[in-house]
Design a protein around this motif. Structure first.
Motif, PDB file in Angstrom:
ATOM      1  N   PHE A   1       0.864  -1.177   0.000  1.00  0.00           N
ATOM      2  CA  PHE A   1       0.000   0.000   0.000  1.00  0.00           C
ATOM      3  C   PHE A   1       0.897   1.223   0.000  1.00  0.00           C
ATOM      4  O   PHE A   1       1.719   1.394   0.898  1.00  0.00           O
ATOM      5  CB  PHE A   1      -0.917   0.014   1.223  1.00  0.00           C
ATOM      6  N   LEU A   2       0.749   2.077  -0.999  1.00  0.00           N
ATOM      7  CA  LEU A   2       1.642   3.208  -1.211  1.00  0.00           C
ATOM      8  C   LEU A   2       1.076   4.482  -0.606  1.00  0.00           C
ATOM      9  O   LEU A   2      -0.090   4.807  -0.789  1.00  0.00           O
ATOM     10  CB  LEU A   2       1.852   3.403  -2.712  1.00  0.00           C
ATOM     11  N   THR A   3       1.952   5.224   0.093  1.00  0.00           N
ATOM     12  CA  THR A   3       1.606   6.549   0.590  1.00  0.00           C
ATOM     13  C   THR A   3       2.860   7.419   0.604  1.00  0.00           C
ATOM     14  O   THR A   3       3.957   6.935   0.888  1.00  0.00           O
ATOM     15  CB  THR A   3       0.982   6.483   2.006  1.00  0.00           C
ATOM     16  N   ASN A   4       2.738   8.660   0.237  1.00  0.00           N
ATOM     17  CA  ASN A   4       3.785   9.672   0.383  1.00  0.00           C
ATOM     18  C   ASN A   4       3.178  11.018   0.033  1.00  0.00           C
ATOM     19  O   ASN A   4       2.675  11.208  -1.063  1.00  0.00           O
ATOM     20  CB  ASN A   4       4.986   9.410  -0.526  1.00  0.00           C
ATOM     21  N   ASP A   5       3.223  11.951   0.967  1.00  0.00           N
ATOM     22  CA  ASP A   5       2.696  13.287   0.686  1.00  0.00           C
ATOM     23  C   ASP A   5       3.775  14.358   0.798  1.00  0.00           C
ATOM     24  O   ASP A   5       3.486  15.523   0.899  1.00  0.00           O
ATOM     25  CB  ASP A   5       1.507  13.611   1.590  1.00  0.00           C
ATOM     26  N   SER A   6       5.047  13.947   0.735  1.00  0.00           N
ATOM     27  CA  SER A   6       6.149  14.892   0.875  1.00  0.00           C
ATOM     28  C   SER A   6       6.695  15.318  -0.486  1.00  0.00           C
ATOM     29  O   SER A   6       7.130  14.474  -1.266  1.00  0.00           O
ATOM     30  CB  SER A   6       7.288  14.262   1.683  1.00  0.00           C
ATOM     31  N   PRO A   7       6.707  16.606  -0.756  1.00  0.00           N
ATOM     32  CA  PRO A   7       7.297  17.064  -2.014  1.00  0.00           C
ATOM     33  C   PRO A   7       8.830  16.995  -2.012  1.00  0.00           C
ATOM     34  O   PRO A   7       9.455  17.100  -3.055  1.00  0.00           O
ATOM     35  CB  PRO A   7       6.812  18.508  -2.141  1.00  0.00           C
ATOM     36  N   THR A   8       9.444  16.783  -0.850  1.00  0.00           N
ATOM     37  CA  THR A   8      10.907  16.762  -0.770  1.00  0.00           C
ATOM     38  C   THR A   8      11.493  15.386  -0.473  1.00  0.00           C
ATOM     39  O   THR A   8      12.590  15.077  -0.912  1.00  0.00           O
ATOM     40  CB  THR A   8      11.411  17.759   0.298  1.00  0.00           C
ATOM     41  N   ALA A   9      10.799  14.551   0.284  1.00  0.00           N
ATOM     42  CA  ALA A   9      11.284  13.203   0.611  1.00  0.00           C
ATOM     43  C   ALA A   9      10.640  12.212  -0.352  1.00  0.00           C
ATOM     44  O   ALA A   9       9.465  11.874  -0.221  1.00  0.00           O
ATOM     45  CB  ALA A   9      10.963  12.847   2.060  1.00  0.00           C
ATOM     46  N   GLN A  10      11.419  11.758  -1.314  1.00  0.00           N
ATOM     47  CA  GLN A  10      10.891  10.883  -2.357  1.00  0.00           C
ATOM     48  C   GLN A  10      10.740   9.448  -1.869  1.00  0.00           C
ATOM     49  O   GLN A  10      11.587   8.926  -1.160  1.00  0.00           O
ATOM     50  CB  GLN A  10      11.838  10.907  -3.555  1.00  0.00           C
ATOM     51  N   THR A  11       9.629   8.803  -2.264  1.00  0.00           N
ATOM     52  CA  THR A  11       9.453   7.377  -2.048  1.00  0.00           C
ATOM     53  C   THR A  11       9.983   6.660  -3.275  1.00  0.00           C
ATOM     54  O   THR A  11       9.545   6.935  -4.392  1.00  0.00           O
ATOM     55  CB  THR A  11       7.969   7.019  -1.840  1.00  0.00           C
ATOM     56  N   VAL A  12      10.936   5.747  -3.071  1.00  0.00           N
ATOM     57  CA  VAL A  12      11.533   4.987  -4.166  1.00  0.00           C
ATOM     58  C   VAL A  12      11.249   3.508  -3.932  1.00  0.00           C
ATOM     59  O   VAL A  12      11.629   2.960  -2.893  1.00  0.00           O
ATOM     60  CB  VAL A  12      13.054   5.233  -4.266  1.00  0.00           C
ATOM     61  N   ILE A  13      10.591   2.894  -4.894  1.00  0.00           N
ATOM     62  CA  ILE A  13      10.313   1.455  -4.861  1.00  0.00           C
ATOM     63  C   ILE A  13      11.138   0.860  -5.994  1.00  0.00           C
ATOM     64  O   ILE A  13      10.782   1.003  -7.164  1.00  0.00           O
ATOM     65  CB  ILE A  13       8.810   1.178  -5.026  1.00  0.00           C
ATOM     66  N   ARG A  14      12.249   0.238  -5.656  1.00  0.00           N
ATOM     67  CA  ARG A  14      13.210  -0.191  -6.672  1.00  0.00           C
ATOM     68  C   ARG A  14      13.740  -1.583  -6.354  1.00  0.00           C
ATOM     69  O   ARG A  14      14.024  -1.905  -5.202  1.00  0.00           O
ATOM     70  CB  ARG A  14      14.352   0.818  -6.729  1.00  0.00           C
ATOM     71  N   GLN A  15      13.878  -2.390  -7.406  1.00  0.00           N
ATOM     72  CA  GLN A  15      14.497  -3.713  -7.358  1.00  0.00           C
ATOM     73  C   GLN A  15      13.790  -4.662  -6.385  1.00  0.00           C
ATOM     74  O   GLN A  15      14.421  -5.301  -5.555  1.00  0.00           O
ATOM     75  CB  GLN A  15      15.987  -3.595  -7.037  1.00  0.00           C
ATOM     76  N   ASN A  16      12.462  -4.741  -6.531  1.00  0.00           N
ATOM     77  CA  ASN A  16      11.644  -5.650  -5.721  1.00  0.00           C
ATOM     78  C   ASN A  16      10.978  -6.681  -6.613  1.00  0.00           C
ATOM     79  O   ASN A  16      10.796  -6.469  -7.813  1.00  0.00           O
ATOM     80  CB  ASN A  16      10.561  -4.867  -4.978  1.00  0.00           C
TER      81      ASN A  16
ATOM     82  N   GLY B   1      -3.883   8.387   1.677  1.00  0.00           N
ATOM     83  CA  GLY B   1      -4.118   9.727   2.187  1.00  0.00           C
ATOM     84  C   GLY B   1      -4.602  10.647   1.080  1.00  0.00           C
ATOM     85  O   GLY B   1      -4.710  10.248  -0.076  1.00  0.00           O
ATOM     86  N   PRO B   2      -4.873  11.889   1.420  1.00  0.00           N
ATOM     87  CA  PRO B   2      -5.462  12.798   0.447  1.00  0.00           C
ATOM     88  C   PRO B   2      -4.529  13.164  -0.710  1.00  0.00           C
ATOM     89  O   PRO B   2      -4.990  13.583  -1.763  1.00  0.00           O
ATOM     90  CB  PRO B   2      -5.825  14.027   1.275  1.00  0.00           C
ATOM     91  N   THR B   3      -3.209  13.000  -0.520  1.00  0.00           N
ATOM     92  CA  THR B   3      -2.248  13.331  -1.569  1.00  0.00           C
ATOM     93  C   THR B   3      -1.163  12.265  -1.629  1.00  0.00           C
ATOM     94  O   THR B   3      -0.591  11.895  -0.603  1.00  0.00           O
ATOM     95  CB  THR B   3      -1.568  14.692  -1.290  1.00  0.00           C
ATOM     96  N   VAL B   4      -0.872  11.781  -2.835  1.00  0.00           N
ATOM     97  CA  VAL B   4       0.281  10.914  -3.073  1.00  0.00           C
ATOM     98  C   VAL B   4       1.123  11.608  -4.132  1.00  0.00           C
ATOM     99  O   VAL B   4       0.636  11.910  -5.226  1.00  0.00           O
ATOM    100  CB  VAL B   4      -0.135   9.505  -3.545  1.00  0.00           C
ATOM    101  N   THR B   5       2.382  11.891  -3.793  1.00  0.00           N
ATOM    102  CA  THR B   5       3.259  12.619  -4.709  1.00  0.00           C
ATOM    103  C   THR B   5       4.706  12.195  -4.511  1.00  0.00           C
ATOM    104  O   THR B   5       5.061  11.605  -3.487  1.00  0.00           O
ATOM    105  CB  THR B   5       3.109  14.140  -4.514  1.00  0.00           C
TER     106      THR B   5
END
Length: 87
Positions: free
Chosen positions: A6-21, A45-49
Motif C-alpha cells: 500500500f503506497l503513501t507519500n505526501d512529501s514534495p521533498t522526501a521521495q518514495t523509491v520502490i526499486r528492485q523488488n 491519504g489525500p495526496t500521493v506525490t
C-alpha cells in the motif's frame, strides 16, 4: 497477500523509491485483491506525490501491477513508473 504494497507519500521533498523488488502472487481475494502496488485516497491519504517505481518485477498477480485508484481529482501526481518487468 491481497495487495503487495500500500503506497503513501505526501512529501514534495522526501521521495518514495520502490526499486528492485519482486512482487509475486499477490492474489488472495479481498478489496483490491491481486494488485502488487495500490493506493487510493483512503490507504494513501489525500495526496500521493513524489514517487518512483523503477526496475521491479511483477509476476503472478491476478490484478494490476500498479493501481492508482484515487477518485479525488489531482490527488496523485509526480509519479514515475519505469524499467519494470510485468508478466
Amino acid at each position: 497477500n491481497i495487495v503487495g504494497l500500500f503506497l503513501t507519500n505526501d512529501s514534495p521533498t522526501a521521495q518514495t523509491v520502490i526499486r528492485q523488488n519482486l512482487f509475486r502472487n499477490n492474489d488472495n481475494p479481498g478489496p483490491a485483491g491481486g494488485t502488487a502496488i495500490y493506493t487510493d485516497q483512503f490507504s494513501g491519504g489525500p495526496t500521493v506525490t513524489n514517487v518512483v517505481i523503477d526496475n521491479n518485477t511483477f509476476t503472478g498477480n491476478t490484478g494490476p501491477a500498479v493501481n492508482f485508484a484515487s477518485t479525488q481529482v489531482g490527488s496523485q501526481s509526480n509519479v514515475t513508473v519505469s524499467n519494470n518487468l510485468i508478466t
